[in-house]
Design a protein around this motif. Structure first.
Motif, PDB file in Angstrom:
ATOM      1  N   ALA A  60      -5.359  -9.280  15.412  1.00  8.46           N
ATOM      2  CA  ALA A  60      -6.121  -8.590  14.337  1.00  8.46           C
ATOM      3  C   ALA A  60      -6.042  -7.118  14.369  1.00  8.46           C
ATOM      4  CB  ALA A  60      -7.605  -9.066  14.292  1.00  8.46           C
ATOM      5  N   ASP A  61      -6.161  -6.574  15.343  1.00 10.22           N
ATOM      6  CA  ASP A  61      -5.771  -5.043  15.447  1.00 10.22           C
ATOM      7  C   ASP A  61      -4.593  -4.673  14.957  1.00 10.22           C
ATOM      8  OD1 ASP A  61      -8.291  -4.851  16.578  1.00 10.22           O
ATOM      9  OD2 ASP A  61      -7.766  -4.425  18.715  1.00 10.22           O
ATOM     10  N   LEU A  62      -3.587  -5.048  15.457  1.00 10.80           N
ATOM     11  CA  LEU A  62      -2.129  -4.867  15.004  1.00 10.80           C
ATOM     12  C   LEU A  62      -2.033  -5.194  13.628  1.00 10.80           C
ATOM     13  CD1 LEU A  62       0.161  -6.356  17.692  1.00 10.80           C
ATOM     14  CD2 LEU A  62      -0.118  -4.015  17.260  1.00 10.80           C
ATOM     15  N   ALA A  63      -2.522  -6.065  12.853  1.00 14.15           N
ATOM     16  CA  ALA A  63      -2.512  -6.577  11.439  1.00 14.15           C
ATOM     17  C   ALA A  63      -3.193  -5.430  10.870  1.00 14.15           C
ATOM     18  CB  ALA A  63      -3.070  -7.855  11.316  1.00 14.15           C
ATOM     19  N   SER A  64      -4.336  -4.928  11.314  1.00 10.22           N
ATOM     20  CA  SER A  64      -5.120  -3.976  10.435  1.00 10.22           C
ATOM     21  C   SER A  64      -4.347  -2.823  10.561  1.00 10.22           C
ATOM     22  CB  SER A  64      -6.439  -3.871  11.265  1.00 10.22           C
ATOM     23  OG  SER A  64      -7.101  -2.439  10.666  1.00 10.22           O
ATOM     24  N   LYS A  65      -3.777  -2.359  11.885  1.00 11.91           N
ATOM     25  CA  LYS A  65      -2.859  -0.986  11.551  1.00 11.91           C
ATOM     26  C   LYS A  65      -1.617  -1.144  10.794  1.00 11.91           C
ATOM     27  CE  LYS A  65      -4.330   0.216  16.527  1.00 11.91           C
ATOM     28  NZ  LYS A  65      -3.719   0.409  17.979  1.00 11.91           N
ATOM     29  N   THR A  66      -1.187  -2.462  10.989  1.00  8.71           N
ATOM     30  CA  THR A  66       0.310  -2.576   9.754  1.00  8.71           C
ATOM     31  C   THR A  66      -0.302  -2.533   8.651  1.00  8.71           C
ATOM     32  OG1 THR A  66       0.943  -4.175  11.418  1.00  8.71           O
ATOM     33  CG2 THR A  66       2.015  -4.402   9.244  1.00  8.71           C
ATOM     34  N   LEU A  67      -1.531  -2.921   8.133  1.00  9.88           N
ATOM     35  CA  LEU A  67      -1.895  -2.725   6.655  1.00  9.88           C
ATOM     36  C   LEU A  67      -2.107  -1.591   6.397  1.00  9.88           C
ATOM     37  CD1 LEU A  67      -2.898  -4.165   4.288  1.00  9.88           C
ATOM     38  CD2 LEU A  67      -5.049  -4.318   5.118  1.00  9.88           C
ATOM     39  N   LYS A  68      -2.819  -0.680   7.206  1.00  8.73           N
ATOM     40  CA  LYS A  68      -3.145   0.870   7.111  1.00  8.73           C
ATOM     41  C   LYS A  68      -1.684   1.525   6.841  1.00  8.73           C
ATOM     42  CE  LYS A  68      -7.488   0.999   9.722  1.00  8.73           C
ATOM     43  NZ  LYS A  68      -8.003   1.899  10.893  1.00  8.73           N
ATOM     44  N   LYS A  69      -0.953   1.298   7.580  1.00  8.77           N
ATOM     45  CA  LYS A  69       0.576   1.887   7.637  1.00  8.77           C
ATOM     46  C   LYS A  69       1.373   1.641   6.316  1.00  8.77           C
ATOM     47  CE  LYS A  69       1.452   2.659  12.562  1.00  8.77           C
ATOM     48  NZ  LYS A  69       2.329   2.322  13.627  1.00  8.77           N
ATOM     49  N   LYS A  70       1.062   0.302   5.881  1.00  4.60           N
ATOM     50  CA  LYS A  70       1.787  -0.079   4.749  1.00  4.60           C
ATOM     51  C   LYS A  70       1.099   0.506   3.381  1.00  4.60           C
ATOM     52  CE  LYS A  70       2.532  -4.430   2.124  1.00  4.60           C
ATOM     53  NZ  LYS A  70       2.130  -5.848   2.128  1.00  4.60           N
ATOM     54  N   ARG A  71      -0.126   0.744   3.626  1.00  6.78           N
ATOM     55  CA  ARG A  71      -0.994   1.308   2.507  1.00  6.78           C
ATOM     56  C   ARG A  71      -0.436   2.802   2.368  1.00  6.78           C
ATOM     57  NH1 ARG A  71      -2.117  -2.676  -0.344  1.00  6.78           N
ATOM     58  NH2 ARG A  71      -3.550  -3.992   0.280  1.00  6.78           N
ATOM     59  N   ARG A  72      -0.340   3.362   3.455  1.00  4.97           N
ATOM     60  CA  ARG A  72       0.277   4.942   3.332  1.00  4.97           C
ATOM     61  C   ARG A  72       1.401   5.021   2.844  1.00  4.97           C
ATOM     62  NH1 ARG A  72      -0.719   7.398   9.306  1.00  4.97           N
ATOM     63  NH2 ARG A  72       1.325   6.381   9.388  1.00  4.97           N
ATOM     64  N   LEU A  73       2.232   3.983   3.464  1.00  4.16           N
ATOM     65  CA  LEU A  73       3.708   4.085   3.004  1.00  4.16           C
ATOM     66  C   LEU A  73       3.863   3.939   1.404  1.00  4.16           C
ATOM     67  CD1 LEU A  73       5.673   2.505   5.716  1.00  4.16           C
ATOM     68  CD2 LEU A  73       5.955   4.793   5.180  1.00  4.16           C
ATOM     69  N   GLN A  74       2.909   3.187   0.913  1.00  2.40           N
ATOM     70  CA  GLN A  74       2.828   2.882  -0.596  1.00  2.40           C
ATOM     71  C   GLN A  74       2.298   3.905  -1.555  1.00  2.40           C
ATOM     72  OE1 GLN A  74       0.351  -0.681  -0.883  1.00  2.40           O
ATOM     73  NE2 GLN A  74       2.082  -2.162  -0.608  1.00  2.40           N
ATOM     74  N   LEU A  75       1.374   4.872  -0.843  1.00  2.00           N
ATOM     75  CA  LEU A  75       0.823   5.972  -1.299  1.00  2.00           C
ATOM     76  C   LEU A  75       2.123   6.926  -1.553  1.00  2.00           C
ATOM     77  CD1 LEU A  75      -2.764   6.346   0.131  1.00  2.00           C
ATOM     78  CD2 LEU A  75      -1.993   5.846  -2.356  1.00  2.00           C
ATOM     79  N   ILE A  76       2.823   7.066  -0.326  1.00  2.00           N
ATOM     80  CA  ILE A  76       3.803   8.033  -0.186  1.00  2.00           C
ATOM     81  C   ILE A  76       4.831   7.835  -1.159  1.00  2.00           C
ATOM     82  CG2 ILE A  76       5.499   8.976   1.276  1.00  2.00           C
ATOM     83  CD1 ILE A  76       3.722   8.809   3.644  1.00  2.00           C
ATOM     84  N   VAL A  77       5.393   6.649  -1.427  1.00  2.00           N
ATOM     85  CA  VAL A  77       6.143   5.942  -2.488  1.00  2.00           C
ATOM     86  C   VAL A  77       5.830   6.530  -3.979  1.00  2.00           C
ATOM     87  CG1 VAL A  77       7.363   3.981  -3.358  1.00  2.00           C
ATOM     88  CG2 VAL A  77       7.194   4.371  -1.157  1.00  2.00           C
ATOM     89  N   ALA A  78       4.630   6.142  -3.942  1.00  2.00           N
ATOM     90  CA  ALA A  78       3.984   6.528  -5.485  1.00  2.00           C
ATOM     91  C   ALA A  78       3.929   7.888  -5.724  1.00  2.00           C
ATOM     92  CB  ALA A  78       2.413   5.925  -5.412  1.00  2.00           C
ATOM     93  N   ALA A  79       3.516   8.791  -4.575  1.00  2.00           N
ATOM     94  CA  ALA A  79       3.649  10.057  -4.831  1.00  2.00           C
ATOM     95  C   ALA A  79       5.128  10.866  -5.114  1.00  2.00           C
ATOM     96  CB  ALA A  79       2.968  10.926  -3.511  1.00  2.00           C
ATOM     97  N   LEU A  80       5.927  10.216  -4.349  1.00  2.00           N
ATOM     98  CA  LEU A  80       7.260  10.525  -4.604  1.00  2.00           C
ATOM     99  C   LEU A  80       7.750  10.050  -5.881  1.00  2.00           C
ATOM    100  CD1 LEU A  80       9.004  10.102  -1.013  1.00  2.00           C
ATOM    101  CD2 LEU A  80       8.242  12.195  -2.176  1.00  2.00           C
ATOM    102  N   GLY A  81       7.585   8.858  -6.086  1.00  2.00           N
ATOM    103  CA  GLY A  81       7.741   8.369  -7.578  1.00  2.00           C
ATOM    104  C   GLY A  81       7.259   9.168  -8.680  1.00  2.00           C
ATOM    105  N   THR A  82       5.950   9.698  -8.635  1.00  2.00           N
ATOM    106  CA  THR A  82       5.330  10.586  -9.668  1.00  2.00           C
ATOM    107  C   THR A  82       6.123  11.897  -9.693  1.00  2.00           C
ATOM    108  OG1 THR A  82       3.199   9.507  -9.202  1.00  2.00           O
ATOM    109  CG2 THR A  82       3.125  11.521 -10.284  1.00  2.00           C
ATOM    110  N   LEU A  83       6.213  12.469  -8.276  1.00  2.00           N
ATOM    111  CA  LEU A  83       6.923  13.714  -8.417  1.00  2.00           C
ATOM    112  C   LEU A  83       8.465  13.307  -9.061  1.00  2.00           C
ATOM    113  CD1 LEU A  83       6.806  16.558  -7.488  1.00  2.00           C
ATOM    114  CD2 LEU A  83       7.800  16.122  -5.458  1.00  2.00           C
ATOM    115  N   ASP A  84       8.963  12.455  -8.734  1.00  2.00           N
ATOM    116  CA  ASP A  84      10.424  12.336  -9.260  1.00  2.00           C
ATOM    117  C   ASP A  84      10.311  12.373 -10.648  1.00  2.00           C
ATOM    118  OD1 ASP A  84      13.144  11.918  -8.764  1.00  2.00           O
ATOM    119  OD2 ASP A  84      12.930   9.851  -8.896  1.00  2.00           O
TER     120      ASP A  84
END
Length: 141
Positions: free
Chosen positions: A97-121
């Motif tokens: 459960a802890d690993l799943a939670s950490k994975t979800l947090k990393k996934k959300r952070r990567l999605q935000l980075i992708v969205a920010a880079l897409g907006t900047l692009d």
């Protein structure tokens, strides 16, 4: 030994022949012991047969008790192993459960980075069209 103790009469005793007579307990149904001789001898034979039966019953009871004790320890050991397995499983469940939670947090952070880079692009693409393909926009000069 005529009475007491927990071991059957030995064969090397003087009256071992009488002790070897078949007990009625060995058959599947009740068969009274075969007795002969005077009343005192018959009573002695019956008493000896009763003692032999008692010793056999006591030996059987001791064997059963020993087996039950062994089984008790086996069951206790199995119970302890099951308890340990349950604890290990619960710990693994929490870790997953802890690993799943950490994975979800990393996934959300990567999605935000992708969205920010897409907006900047997208903004840089708009700037390229606005400035006519030049990196430095000279329209305001």
């Amino acid at each position: 030994k005529m009475y007491g103790g927990s071991s059957p009469p030995r064969r090397d005793q003087p009256n071992a022949k009488r002790n070897q007579s078949n007990s009625y307990q060995h058959a599947g149904t009740y068969q009274p012991p075969a007795v002969s001789g005077s009343y005192a001898q018959q009573q002695t034979q019956i008493t000896e047969d009763s003692l032999r039966t008692q010793y056999e019953a006591e030996a059987t009871a001791n064997t059963v008790l020993s087996q039950m004790t062994t089984q008790r320890y086996q069951l206790q050991n199995a119970h302890d192993q099951v308890t340990g397995m349950k604890e290990t499983t619960e710990m693994a469940k929490r870790e997953l459960a802890d690993l799943a939670s950490k994975t979800l947090k990393k996934k959300r952070r990567l999605q935000l980075i992708v969205a920010a880079l897409g907006t900047l692009d997208f903004l840089l693409l708009v700037r390229l069209f606005y400035c006519g393909g030049s990196f430095f926009c000279r329209r305001h000069y």
